[in-house]
Scaffold this motif. Structure first.
Motif, short mmCIF file in Angstrom:
data_model
loop_
_atom_site.label_atom_id
_atom_site.label_comp_id
_atom_site.label_asym_id
_atom_site.label_seq_id
_atom_site.Cartn_x
_atom_site.Cartn_y
_atom_site.Cartn_z
N HIS B 209 1.03 9.37 17.89
CA HIS B 209 1.72 9.88 16.71
C HIS B 209 0.71 10.37 15.67
O HIS B 209 0.81 11.47 15.13
CB HIS B 209 2.58 8.77 16.06
CG HIS B 209 3.82 8.44 16.83
ND1 HIS B 209 4.36 7.17 16.84
CD2 HIS B 209 4.65 9.20 17.60
CE1 HIS B 209 5.47 7.17 17.58
NE2 HIS B 209 5.65 8.39 18.06
N LYS B 210 -0.28 9.51 15.41
CA LYS B 210 -1.27 9.85 14.38
C LYS B 210 -2.12 11.04 14.81
O LYS B 210 -2.43 11.93 14.02
CB LYS B 210 -2.16 8.63 14.12
CG LYS B 210 -1.39 7.45 13.54
CD LYS B 210 -2.23 6.18 13.60
CE LYS B 210 -1.46 4.97 13.08
NZ LYS B 210 -2.09 3.70 13.45
N LEU B 211 -2.51 11.05 16.08
CA LEU B 211 -3.34 12.15 16.58
C LEU B 211 -2.60 13.48 16.50
O LEU B 211 -3.19 14.51 16.14
CB LEU B 211 -3.76 11.87 18.03
CG LEU B 211 -4.68 12.93 18.63
CD1 LEU B 211 -6.06 12.88 17.97
CD2 LEU B 211 -4.82 12.76 20.14
N THR B 212 -1.32 13.45 16.81
CA THR B 212 -0.50 14.67 16.75
C THR B 212 -0.55 15.28 15.35
O THR B 212 -0.68 16.50 15.19
CB THR B 212 0.96 14.34 17.13
OG1 THR B 212 0.98 13.88 18.48
CG2 THR B 212 1.86 15.56 17.00
N ILE B 217 -3.05 19.48 11.55
CA ILE B 217 -3.79 19.77 10.32
C ILE B 217 -5.16 20.36 10.59
O ILE B 217 -5.64 21.21 9.85
CB ILE B 217 -3.93 18.46 9.52
CG1 ILE B 217 -2.58 18.08 8.94
CG2 ILE B 217 -4.98 18.58 8.44
CD1 ILE B 217 -2.59 16.74 8.29
N ALA B 218 -5.79 19.89 11.64
CA ALA B 218 -7.14 20.37 11.93
C ALA B 218 -7.13 21.83 12.39
O ALA B 218 -8.01 22.60 12.03
CB ALA B 218 -7.79 19.48 13.00
N PHE B 219 -6.13 22.18 13.19
CA PHE B 219 -6.17 23.48 13.84
C PHE B 219 -5.11 24.47 13.33
O PHE B 219 -5.09 25.62 13.76
CB PHE B 219 -6.02 23.31 15.36
CG PHE B 219 -7.02 22.35 15.94
CD1 PHE B 219 -8.38 22.49 15.66
CD2 PHE B 219 -6.62 21.28 16.71
CE1 PHE B 219 -9.32 21.60 16.17
CE2 PHE B 219 -7.54 20.38 17.23
CZ PHE B 219 -8.89 20.54 16.96
N GLY B 220 -4.24 24.00 12.44
CA GLY B 220 -3.21 24.91 11.94
C GLY B 220 -2.19 25.25 12.99
O GLY B 220 -1.89 26.42 13.24
N ILE B 221 -1.66 24.23 13.65
CA ILE B 221 -0.61 24.41 14.67
C ILE B 221 0.56 23.48 14.30
O ILE B 221 0.38 22.55 13.54
CB ILE B 221 -1.13 24.06 16.09
CG1 ILE B 221 -1.68 22.62 16.11
CG2 ILE B 221 -2.20 25.04 16.53
CD1 ILE B 221 -2.05 22.11 17.50
N PRO B 222 1.76 23.75 14.84
CA PRO B 222 2.87 22.83 14.55
C PRO B 222 2.62 21.45 15.19
O PRO B 222 1.77 21.34 16.09
CB PRO B 222 4.08 23.51 15.23
CG PRO B 222 3.65 24.91 15.54
CD PRO B 222 2.16 24.89 15.68
N LEU B 341 0.70 21.26 6.43
CA LEU B 341 -0.15 21.18 7.62
C LEU B 341 -1.48 21.91 7.40
O LEU B 341 -2.04 22.48 8.32
CB LEU B 341 0.59 21.73 8.83
CG LEU B 341 1.79 20.88 9.28
CD1 LEU B 341 2.47 21.50 10.49
CD2 LEU B 341 1.36 19.45 9.60
N ALA B 342 -1.99 21.84 6.15
CA ALA B 342 -3.31 22.34 5.79
C ALA B 342 -3.37 23.86 5.72
O ALA B 342 -4.06 24.42 4.89
CB ALA B 342 -4.40 21.83 6.73
N GLU B 347 1.09 30.89 8.49
CA GLU B 347 -0.22 31.14 9.14
C GLU B 347 -0.50 30.16 10.27
O GLU B 347 -1.64 30.02 10.70
CB GLU B 347 -1.33 31.02 8.09
CG GLU B 347 -1.26 32.03 6.96
CD GLU B 347 -1.66 33.43 7.41
OE1 GLU B 347 -2.19 33.57 8.53
OE2 GLU B 347 -1.43 34.38 6.64
N LEU B 348 0.53 29.44 10.72
CA LEU B 348 0.30 28.51 11.84
C LEU B 348 0.03 29.32 13.11
O LEU B 348 0.58 30.39 13.31
CB LEU B 348 1.49 27.56 12.02
CG LEU B 348 1.74 26.60 10.85
CD1 LEU B 348 2.74 25.52 11.25
CD2 LEU B 348 0.45 25.95 10.35
N ALA B 349 -0.85 28.77 13.94
CA ALA B 349 -1.26 29.50 15.14
C ALA B 349 -0.45 29.04 16.35
O ALA B 349 0.08 27.93 16.38
CB ALA B 349 -2.74 29.27 15.38
#
Lengths: 444, 444
Positions: B209-212, B217-222, B341-342, B347-349
């Motif tokens: 859960h936490k890693l997801t 946030i790190a990569f700009g993905i959902p 999400l940062a 702009e999410l990839a």
């Protein structure tokens, strides 16, 4: 949304790093910030050299390069001035002028803020602009943000950090290879880890600048560099690193700031000096030029932040994070922005920085004695009379005949008691030379 | 300035911790935030018990305690709803209702965000309110803030974390005392380090859960919890911890997410599993219930964040930091606030999470074999044919006669090649039982 326009003062290591990272990651940054960040003007001494750096970038033709930094500071098109010149006379003037012109400022200049921070923050507050300085402490580690925002629920108790990479590199090498300070310093200079004039680093001044800033933010007090106690590593002897190791400790140059109570009165310790740290602590295992900061706070407990404390791109990482934050908070009600020193300017506390005599810590004492009956009894008697209890003792033959090194680790006591005991020990006929005294923090 | 009014959903461990820290540090918090933060309403199942907790505080008479959480969510006087109930059905409804009512939300609920984050963030965005969740990952460590703001200049390459205290405590104990998993789990349950039903922790679900959330946030993905690979520690054998140690490694349950390129296409690894880590790395020395997150990014390099990942007050520290941030950014132009999400929502990839077959890493393989001539030659031939090169080999007598444990550390390779090689090794007549395969990360 229109890109925000930044003017760079200085295009040295950090300036060029900032320029290159802004270029390389412009997409990533725009996707985060919601608008671009554009360097539209750069002031440098050597305009020709700067043009080369800029032309090596992806786009650069629109950057105006000037020799006069005041041309940047007074340019009405610039939203944020990024001060990366260093030093604290000209930069003080430039930063105050930028503020007077209503510009936000981002700076990596720890000396400037440790010495003139109160004046600068007051001017910025009055004008309703921000001065951001993540890059001034521990390079790319977001420690200012952690202290000022991440831990804002806490009463912070202490901050202890390895905040100078040069000295940590030297200490790591001394320990690893059993070499003495001067030999390693020379190597560090050859490798580019130490400057030609390394005084600011090795004598702890750079660390004290950074510590002064962290202390203010942690406890809500003005910056007070003048009250910091500063000791470097140039007097450290290889033999003490070895003995410390045998007792289970490592020696690190730590910046330590801590709330304490002396005789019922609140005070703050603010000190940079070589420190024994238990070998099992994470911070004791921070090697080479790396930085780490350990924060103790009442709700969260201990947290530690680790990374590169210097270098072009790690420092640029912090400068640009500030640029993005300033862009973001520029739209917020000025009263609601993160206060410069973490606490609202009207809420700074008037807690004194303690003189070193009053601090409480443990000590490593090395006494070289003539090998004679009763010497140990004399030493332990002096310590007992001073109310100092002993945690460990190590007795070693240093190689010279008829002499012995006695190493004593004390429990916590006040520094003035230790100093008085040391004076008595040095006056014994059996004591050879000076007693070596190094402070010890358990960081438990 | 008027205090901001928060409504608490839940007054369990974290809820009571939040309430107490807000009370104890109210002065410190007001000095920082510039205004007070007041809990004016609490919803709990057991109203009587809640009254006791509240009355044990410094001031508490003005707090309204109700049994219906929707009464908080629908109360027009509440500015921020703090969701500390847990679970993801009722809380999803409550959070969406709070957002619909134009309230900001602070939550510590990783499961809720890992599963329903996209829906919740979209609703918040549309309504112009914030959902803050520092407490959802790694307790009191401000890692969300570091990833989202502190490192915003960087292209983040990877995040690897010890983000579940229960499993790290169990692994530390197994290693320290040479005990097996079930024995230590029982002890951990008696000590309160593991829950009566420990499945979510020991099987890696909580870490996933936490890693997801960190991956998004790190990569700009959902958030894409459904694509995470999840392996826990319940199958780990004490013998493998011992062999790993002999080879210079420690085994940790890591959550790892990383950008990678497979056959020229971008992809993201998202995986939780036991992992061998070189013993010299700081993260390998994170012991007991502590958490640590290591981030690799292009400008700053490696940074590490360490602290308590759970518990009443460490989690409260993060909840309250969010309350202060939300209070502050509430006055900013919504577009300029830190995106959930940062990266800006537009702009999410669209980078796919890779299936495990495609990940590249190194491997620890333990093969139990019949002690026979040519066995090692067979094994190494199979690996060589699969293009897998060997970094180290350890051969051990496990105590059973005529059997040998062969431990092989491979260099980096694709998981599908290793799995194919393992199938071949298991089909050898000399191989006893299954091959044990544990992934290895050098984290260099």
């Amino acid at each position: 949304m229109k890109p925000i326009k930044a003017g760079l003062l200085g295009l040295g290591t950090v300036g060029a790093g900032t320029y290159h990272v802004l270029q390389r990651n412009q997409e990533e940054i725009r996707r985060r910030a919601g608008r671009g960040i554009e360097v539209s003007m750069v002031a440098v001494r050597n305009v020709e050299r700067a043009r080369k750096i800029i032309n090596s970038g992806i786009v650069g033709s629109e950057v105006e390069v000037v020799a006069d930094p005041f041309a940047v500071v007074n340019n009405p098109d610039i939203d944020i001035v990024v001060e990366l010149i260093g030093g604290y006379d000209l930069t003080r003037e430039l930063v105050l002028q930028a503020i007077a012109n209503g510009k936000h400022v981002v700076t990596a200049n720890k000396a400037l803020l440790a010495l003139h921070g109160n004046e600068i923050f007051e001017a910025a507050q009055a004008k309703g602009v921000m001065v951001a300085f993540e890059a001034a402490v521990a390079g790319g580690i977001p420690i200012i943000k952690a202290l000022r925002e991440g831990l804002s629920a806490n009463r912070i108790e202490s901050v202890a950090g390895i905040i100078n990479g040069t000295t940590n590199f030297i200490l790591s090498e001394m320990r690893d290879k059993g070499l003495d300070f001067n030999t390693v310093l020379k190597q560090a200079q050859e490798l580019g880890y130490a400057e030609a004039d390394p005084t600011f680093d090795i004598e702890g001044v750079d660390a004290a600048h950074k510590l002064t800033i962290m202390s203010a933010i942690a406890f809500g007090i003005p910056v007070q560099f003048g009250s910091a106690h500063i000791e470097g590593i140039s007097q450290l002897q290889a033999v003490d690193l070895r003995y410390a190791e045998q007792l289970g400790y490592r020696i690190k140059l730590l910046g330590i700031t801590r709330r304490t109570t002396v005789d019922g009165k609140e005070g703050i310790e603010l000190r940079v000096h070589p420190t024994l740290v238990p070998g099992a602590r994470l911070i004791a295992n921070v090697e080479g030029a790396m930085n780490a900061v350990l924060v103790q706070a009442d709700a969260v407990g201990a947290t530690l932040y680790y990374g590169k404390g210097a270098g072009a791109e790690p420092t640029a990482s912090a400068v640009i994070a500030d640029l993005i934050d300033v862009t973001r908070l520029a739209t917020a009600d000025p009263y609601s922005r993160v206060p410069h020193l973490a606490f609202q300017p009207t809420e700074l506390a008037d807690v004194p920085i303690l003189p070193m005599d009053e601090i409480r810590t443990s000590y490593y004492l090395r006494v070289t004695v003539q090998d004679q009956l009763g010497v140990m009894a004399d030493l332990t008697r002096i310590l007992a009379d001073a109310g100092i209890s002993i945690d460990a003792v190590l007795q070693k033959e240093p190689g010279e005949k008829a002499r012995t090194d006695i190493v004593i680790i004390t429990h916590q006591t006040r520094e003035k008691y230790v100093n008085a005991a040391i004076a008595k020990i040095e006056s014994l006929a059996t004591t050879v030379g000076k007693v070596v005294r190094i402070r010890l923090e358990s960081l438990g």
